[in-house]
Design a protein around this motif. Sequence first.
Motif, short mmCIF file in Angstrom:
data_model
loop_
_atom_site.label_atom_id
_atom_site.label_comp_id
_atom_site.label_asym_id
_atom_site.label_seq_id
_atom_site.Cartn_x
_atom_site.Cartn_y
_atom_site.Cartn_z
N VAL A 164 0.85 -1.20 0.00
CA VAL A 164 0.00 0.00 0.00
C VAL A 164 0.88 1.25 0.00
CG1 VAL A 164 -1.84 1.24 1.20
CG2 VAL A 164 -1.79 -1.27 1.24
N LEU A 165 1.96 1.23 0.79
CA LEU A 165 2.88 2.36 0.81
C LEU A 165 3.56 2.52 -0.54
CD1 LEU A 165 4.28 4.56 2.57
CD2 LEU A 165 6.07 2.87 3.02
N TRP A 166 4.00 1.42 -1.13
CA TRP A 166 4.64 1.49 -2.45
C TRP A 166 3.68 2.08 -3.49
CZ3 TRP A 166 6.86 -4.19 -2.42
CH2 TRP A 166 7.95 -4.24 -1.56
N ASP A 167 2.43 1.65 -3.41
CA ASP A 167 1.45 2.14 -4.39
C ASP A 167 1.18 3.63 -4.19
OD1 ASP A 167 -0.30 1.11 -6.57
OD2 ASP A 167 -1.89 1.99 -5.34
N LEU A 168 1.34 4.13 -2.96
CA LEU A 168 1.19 5.57 -2.71
C LEU A 168 2.39 6.33 -3.26
CD1 LEU A 168 -0.34 7.91 -1.25
CD2 LEU A 168 1.09 7.41 0.74
N ARG A 169 3.61 5.80 -3.04
CA ARG A 169 4.81 6.49 -3.50
C ARG A 169 4.94 6.46 -5.02
NH1 ARG A 169 5.26 9.20 1.01
NH2 ARG A 169 6.36 8.16 2.73
N ALA A 170 4.52 5.37 -5.64
CA ALA A 170 4.58 5.24 -7.11
C ALA A 170 3.30 4.57 -7.57
CB ALA A 170 5.80 4.43 -7.53
N LEU A 218 12.96 5.59 7.40
CA LEU A 218 13.34 5.95 6.03
C LEU A 218 12.15 5.83 5.10
CD1 LEU A 218 15.65 6.49 3.90
CD2 LEU A 218 15.82 4.01 3.69
N MET A 219 11.38 4.76 5.23
CA MET A 219 10.20 4.54 4.38
C MET A 219 9.11 5.55 4.69
SD MET A 219 10.32 0.39 4.69
CE MET A 219 8.97 0.00 3.61
N HIS A 220 9.10 6.06 5.92
CA HIS A 220 8.09 7.05 6.30
C HIS A 220 8.44 8.45 5.78
CE1 HIS A 220 5.39 9.53 8.75
NE2 HIS A 220 6.46 10.20 9.15
N PHE A 221 9.69 8.88 5.97
CA PHE A 221 10.05 10.27 5.70
C PHE A 221 10.43 10.53 4.25
CE2 PHE A 221 10.80 10.11 10.36
CZ PHE A 221 9.98 11.19 10.72
N GLN A 269 1.12 5.07 9.62
CA GLN A 269 1.30 3.71 10.14
C GLN A 269 2.77 3.33 10.21
OE1 GLN A 269 -1.02 0.47 8.47
NE2 GLN A 269 -2.73 1.85 8.03
N PHE A 270 3.53 3.67 9.18
CA PHE A 270 4.94 3.30 9.17
C PHE A 270 5.74 4.11 10.20
CE2 PHE A 270 3.88 0.69 5.71
CZ PHE A 270 4.92 -0.21 5.53
N LEU A 271 5.27 5.30 10.55
CA LEU A 271 5.88 6.03 11.66
C LEU A 271 5.64 5.27 12.97
CD1 LEU A 271 7.26 8.58 12.78
CD2 LEU A 271 4.98 9.61 12.96
N ILE A 272 4.44 4.72 13.13
CA ILE A 272 4.12 3.93 14.33
C ILE A 272 4.97 2.67 14.37
CG2 ILE A 272 2.31 2.65 15.53
CD1 ILE A 272 1.90 5.65 15.62
#
Length: 483
Positions: free
Chosen positions: A287-293, A348-351, A424-427
């Motif tokens: 889901v994070l990857w799909d948001l970034r790209a 790193l994945m969050h920021f 979520q990834f910050l958590i």
Amino acid sequence: MGCWKQEKTNTWAFPTLMLCLYGFFYMMKPSEPFLTPYLTGPDKNLTTEEVTNQILPVWTYSYLALLVPVFLLTDYVRYKPVLLLQGVSLIVTWLLLLFAHGVLAMQLVEFFYGMVTATEVAYYAYIYSVVSSQHYQRVTSYCRSVTLVAATVAAVLGQLLVSLAGVSYFYLNAITLASVSLALLCALFLPAPQRSMFFHRREAAEPLPGPAQGPCREETSPGAAAGAPSPQPPAGSAGPHGPVLGVLLQLGRDLRDCYGSRSLLCWSLWWALATAGFNQVVNYVQVLWDLRAPSHSSAVYNGAVEAVATLLSSVTSFLVQYMKINWDHFGELALGIFSAIDAACLFLMHFFTNIWACYAGYLIFKACYVLLLTIATFQIAVNLSMERYALMFGFNNFIALLIQTILTIVVVDSRGLGLDIVTQFLIYGSYFVVIHGIFMIRSICVLVSCKCQRKIARSCTEQLNQAEHESREQIVTSYMTRL
């Protein structure tokens, strides 16, 4: 005796081959790295919020609800029926993914996939019930290696089909359906075990399944072969409380004994905490990857990343055998340091919004986790019999799943906070910081304690040497006085 040895030699190859084929086709799922793009794309037309907050959490809940009943059922029915159940659940999962639509249908997909993961215990436990202890190491290596190979091949195949051949995600899922159907076919040819670890220990004296079921009989149980203590009665023996309650009571006593060791308790605590966080990351990272790209406007390399991650995990697991470290003294320090690295990867994945930074963070995160999990597995396994080995691993995963469920309810579920994927990834990064703090404090205590013990031992040695020296002087003085 000669016939018995010959049968033991002849009966391990066929079930191992069939189980390896089952494991290969079961893990050969080229569509899995592309699940989120498939769900949010034109095939299913779901929103990111629906996928994150309503659909994916169902897997965690169903996995938790099914884990303990399936664990007991697996042993009671002697593994093969549960492997067949897993194969059927896989087919139902991908039929729904291909032809069903809507949030409710995809929640049903996650339920059946929870059934699939809950029944994984049957795959790794089955082989120990049909082969003798002399083949345990070999068949375990075969079964685990073939799943890693299959996962890597599936990820590479999926990426090549998407990037080079322009195959749609729908047809990737169709290929996966064909693969899991072959897995079910392989499971049908598996021989039915005559014994199990808990409910059917007394039947270990029955002949192993094979083409020549004559007077030759298996003479050692899995527990005896693994060096298990034998004064206790079989857990599945008939008693006033019935077989199920008897097994539960025996499992409770075994757990009490296992966690009575401070070292095993420490490794198990890390196992449960880290696995909960790892599962959350793996479950939602797409889901994070799909948001970034976004997949509708960017090239998607999920399959390549998963293939590299699996390869790195295999390398780190292989390197464990060359680490000459006193884990009793420095184990907690390693857990603390690598947990900090995992936390840094998640931050790193969050920021960072760059997709390649997200990919790199995930690769390092997974490699570090698998490295420590391999060490923890080894540290726990070398101190336990086969029955307690399986029990402790299962219980550690159950605790991990409980923690993961709490994280899902509070952080992800729309009925809880329902946080967006970036938050979520910050958590999750903060969660691994807490794990780092726990084990760094513990490692400092251990190292200080070892240093104090060495100082005390050195002081005692010096005192003994001084006393010995004084004693010798007194003897010489006394002798000279007599002269």
